[in-house]
Design a protein around this motif. Structure first.
Motif, PDB file in Angstrom:
ATOM      1  N   LYS A  34      19.268  25.177  45.270  1.00  0.00           N
ATOM      2  CA  LYS A  34      20.450  25.201  44.400  1.00  0.00           C
ATOM      3  C   LYS A  34      20.233  26.093  43.190  1.00  0.00           C
ATOM      4  O   LYS A  34      21.116  26.847  42.780  1.00  0.00           O
ATOM      5  CB  LYS A  34      20.792  23.784  43.931  1.00  0.00           C
ATOM      6  CG  LYS A  34      21.562  22.954  44.934  1.00  0.00           C
ATOM      7  CD  LYS A  34      21.936  21.604  44.330  1.00  0.00           C
ATOM      8  CE  LYS A  34      22.752  20.779  45.329  1.00  0.00           C
ATOM      9  NZ  LYS A  34      23.086  19.439  44.791  1.00  0.00           N
ATOM     10  N   ALA A  38      22.217  29.954  42.699  1.00  0.00           N
ATOM     11  CA  ALA A  38      23.371  29.717  41.822  1.00  0.00           C
ATOM     12  C   ALA A  38      23.837  30.956  41.082  1.00  0.00           C
ATOM     13  O   ALA A  38      24.945  30.952  40.520  1.00  0.00           O
ATOM     14  CB  ALA A  38      23.039  28.612  40.811  1.00  0.00           C
ATOM     15  N   THR A 105      29.840  29.541  46.141  1.00  0.00           N
ATOM     16  CA  THR A 105      29.010  30.717  45.883  1.00  0.00           C
ATOM     17  C   THR A 105      29.761  32.009  46.154  1.00  0.00           C
ATOM     18  O   THR A 105      29.388  33.069  45.651  1.00  0.00           O
ATOM     19  CB  THR A 105      27.737  30.669  46.762  1.00  0.00           C
ATOM     20  OG1 THR A 105      27.135  29.393  46.631  1.00  0.00           O
ATOM     21  CG2 THR A 105      26.738  31.731  46.350  1.00  0.00           C
TER      22      THR A 105
END
Length: 759
Positions: A34, A38, A105
């Motif tokens: 994550k 990111a 994303t």
């Protein structure tokens, strides 16, 4: 100095395997994924992730550092692609991927445009031609069919070879621009036409997905990995810069989606040659796979990038072992073409942090590492193995002297099937570690059982395309590359696309991040098995088996008419036996054999004349009357040398096992025997540590001097795929008898040196 007999056996000795694996029963890989996915992290950008990686290494007890290089890279600025019919624009490609509501994303104002690193700037308008995969053979076939690409833009699909070589071959054939797209025909049947829904609703390729990447020439003729302005030396501040165009192209290139290419290629239907060969026809809807050109249609291709000398930063973390001159390195790269990169490279980055956590727990529990373990997070791999190559060139002497093995993980997970490519000397320890770990799927058994069921009992061949390249093919350090990849029927992995995202990974790639965790366990366990054993856990007889098998493959490719051709040049015959001053100097500088070790062993006398007196072999008899020496004779003598290497390495491995057994039972030995055993183990370990260095040659490969390994190299016409005995195969491909003889001489001398050293 480390003294293996200075301590007493302890009943409380830590079980490094169970302690390490227990630490990873808690799986934090998704946390790291994550964080890494990111935000954008193109090479030379996002120093925040440099600091994050360094801080995590330090948190887990590693001594961490950063290492900067000043490297030429390119970044996207503007681009455009228009289809023209009789001068009018009839279609403008959007050149961007769709934002998906299900995948956060893929949205936001920080997306990286679709582009190709090192693509030249330009604005060109011309007719265009479909060139299939854009391989050397594809261009030759088109030429034979009368399809001229000179002065035209070529459209190639991804696959078969490295994308940078598609550009090189197009440029070499006179093309002025290139488009690259992904054809659904290469998706193994996981397509909408077969009833599968597109990502994110299903496993098929998202039609707007675009594969970014580098178009550096990498392993092509005249090229080398790393900074294209500093071939063969490190890009430190103040270094000399050279013209980069031996390694990067001069024509503009754009990557596009299959949705964007459809209206372009449809205009070629009925024009040029209709290709019916199976390997030329994909599954693009509406395109009949004509070559073109269509005299009424043109493409306007515009690409503009910023070229800049940028600071790229590697991050290193070390746990120092008791033997400081024997180091195991685990490497992964950190940079990605997109904001996500959940598979490439951040599945590997997540596994690397999990390895750090597990090793840190071992250290916290009081485990004493026998050998140093170093974790490396490289920058710039995507552009052309930049961070690793520049580091390898900068620290070549220390790496050659100290590193036992390099373990690479790039895409740790993009599916459930384990793949291994590497040096045969590492295969035994790879199998041992895999036999300890259960495979997650019920009923399969161990990870080793799983691997053998898919690959057989063999290890794959390394080529290029990841950070092991400088370690193995330039420095002669035994290496392995590993990762879990797709199986037939797996969801399409959106390589180098915005859809290589955390959402894709947790939905399709690795639900629960199970394989991320398994890779961390496996790779960490391999490093520990290499570190903990007193006698290095390398098996050279396994290598001999592969050398023989590889040679049989090459032998079959030699034209039969060559076998009876005489080798008449006296200097050529002399070179089959003796080492030049340059060769001897190179061997000393790259830690060939054991003479670089801190041990009371002299420089091997036989290296002065290229032959161990005990093992002169059949070649000596051949050379008594050089007029009768043929290529067939030389091949036979090389096979004799291979058989002697096999015999010698089997005895050598048996000696390694005996020394380890003596060490395990050392406290039953008198002191003087323990003292003697210590030096015998030092000698054995140095021979093992430097065994791979024997396969380096000072000249390097023909027209690719950077590549110095005589057993493994990336194919000069493929880029990624590995080629065994590359100098021999390239000589055969080029119909060059003299180069084949010269290459066989290098191989033969290497083999004689090995069985001389190990006897």
């Amino acid at each position: 100095m480390y003294h293996p007999f200075a301590f007493q056996a302890s009943e409380d000795e830590i079980d490094f395997r169970s302690t390490f694996l227990s630490a990873l029963e808690v799986n934090l890989a998704s946390n790291w994924s994550k964080i890494y996915t990111a935000e954008p992290h193109l090479a030379g950008t996002n120093y925040g992730l440099v600091n994050f990686t360094k801080e995590k290494f330090e948190e887990y007890g590693f001594k961490a550092s950063v290492d900067d290089y000043e490297i030429l890279v390119s970044y996207p600025n503007e681009h455009a692609l228009n289809l023209l019919e009789e001068g009018d624009v009839i279609y403008t490609a959007p050149l961007q991927e769709d934002v998906l509501e299900d995948d956060e994303t893929t949205g936001g104002d920080d997306l990286i445009p679709t582009f190709l690193g090192y693509a030249a700037n330009g604005n060109v308008t011309a007719e265009y031609v479909y060139v299939n995969y854009g391989t050397k053979d594809d261009f030759e076939l088109l030429k034979g069919l009368g399809v001229d690409v000179a002065g035209k833009i070529v459209v190639a699909r991804y696959g078969s070879i490295f994308r940078g070589l598609k550009v090189k071959f197009a440029q070499d054939n006179g093309a002025i621009g290139v488009l690259l797209y992904s054809d659904p025909g290469d998706d193994g049947g996981i397509t909408e036409a077969n009833g599968y829904k597109q990502y994110p609703k299903g496993p098929a390729r998202q039609e707007s997905s675009v594969q970014r990447g580098s178009v550096q020439f990498l392993g092509g003729i005249g090229a080398a990995p790393g900074d294209p302005t500093t071939p063969g030396y490190a890009s430190k501040p103040g270094c000399e810069r050279q013209d980069p165009h031996d390694s990067i192209g001069k024509i503009p290139v754009l990557p596009i989606s299959y949705r964007e290419v459809k209206p372009i290629l449809k205009k070629l239907n009925g024009h040029g040659v209709k290709m019916t060969q199976e390997n030329w026809v994909g599954e693009l809807e509406g395109f009949e796979y004509y070559t073109g050109p269509n005299k009424k249609t043109e493409l306007n291709l515009y690409s503009d990038q910023f070229y800049n000398i940028s600071t790229l930063t590697n991050v290193y973390g070390e746990i120092e072992g008791e033997i400081k001159d024997e180091v195991i390195v685990i490497g992964n790269h950190r940079d990605a073409w997109i904001k996500g990169g959940a598979g490439d490279p951040n599945s590997g980055s997540s596994s690397l942090l999990e390895i750090a956590r597990g090793l840190g727990e071992l250290q916290k529990q009081g485990y004493k590492f026998k050998r140093s373990i170093v974790l490396m997070s490289f920058d710039g791999e995507e552009y052309g193995l930049l961070g690793s190559t520049e580091y390898g060139e900068y620290a070549a002497k220390q790496l050659s002297k100290k590193v036992v093995a390099y373990l690479n993980v790039d895409v740790s997970v993009s599916g459930p099937v384990l793949g291994l490519q590497g040096c045969p000397s590492l295969y035994s320890v790879l199998k041992k570690a895999a036999s300890i770990l259960p495979y997650p799927e019920e009923g399969v058994g161990s990870l080793l059982d799983h691997y053998i069921s898919h690959n057989g009992d063999k290890i794959g061949v390394l080529g290029s395309g990841s950070d092991y390249t400088v370690f193995l093919e330039h420095l002669g350090i035994p290496s392995v590359d590993m990762g879990f990849g797709p199986v037939k029927g797996s969801a399409i992995y959106h390589y180098h696309s915005n859809y290589d995202s955390y959402h894709w990974m947790e939905t399709y790639g690795d639900k629960g991040f199970v394989y991320h965790n398994l890779m961390a366990k496996y790779l960490g366990l391999v490093a520990l098995e290499l570190s903990d054993r007193e006698v290095l856990n390398l098996k050279v007889a396994d290598y001999a088996d592969y050398l023989i098998g590889y040679f049989e493959v090459v032998k079959k490719k030699i034209p039969k008419t060559w076998l009876k051709e005489r080798i008449e040049d006296p200097d050529t015959l002399k070179n089959l036996l003796t080492y030049s001053e340059d060769e001897t100097s190179f061997m000393k500088s790259t830690a060939h054999g054991y003479y670089k070790a801190k041990s009371p062993l002299p420089f091997p006398e036989f290296l002065k004349h290229g032959m161990c007196p005990k093992h002169q072999g059949s070649i000596m008899h051949l050379l008594e009357d050089h007029e009768d020496v043929t290529l067939g004779d030389l091949l036979d003598s090389t096979i004799t040398d291979l058989e002697k290497v096999k015999e010698t390495t089997e005895a050598f491995d048996a000696k390694s096992e005996d020394l380890q057994l003596q060490f395990d039972d050392r406290y039953s030995l008198p002191f003087w025997s323990r003292f003697k055993l210590r030096f015998l183990i030092i000698k054995q370990n140095k021979l093992l540590q430097y065994f791979e260095r024997n396969f380096l040659t000072h000249k390097g490969l023909h027209q690719r001097e950077w590549f110095k390994h005589i057993i493994y190299a990336s194919g000069r016409f493929t880029g990624y795929a590995g080629q065994v005995y590359p100098a021999l195969q390239e000589a055969i491909e080029d119909n060059d008898f003299d180069r084949l003889v010269d290459g066989l001489g290098v191989v033969s001398k290497t083999l004689r040196r090995i069985y001389g050293e190990l006897s």
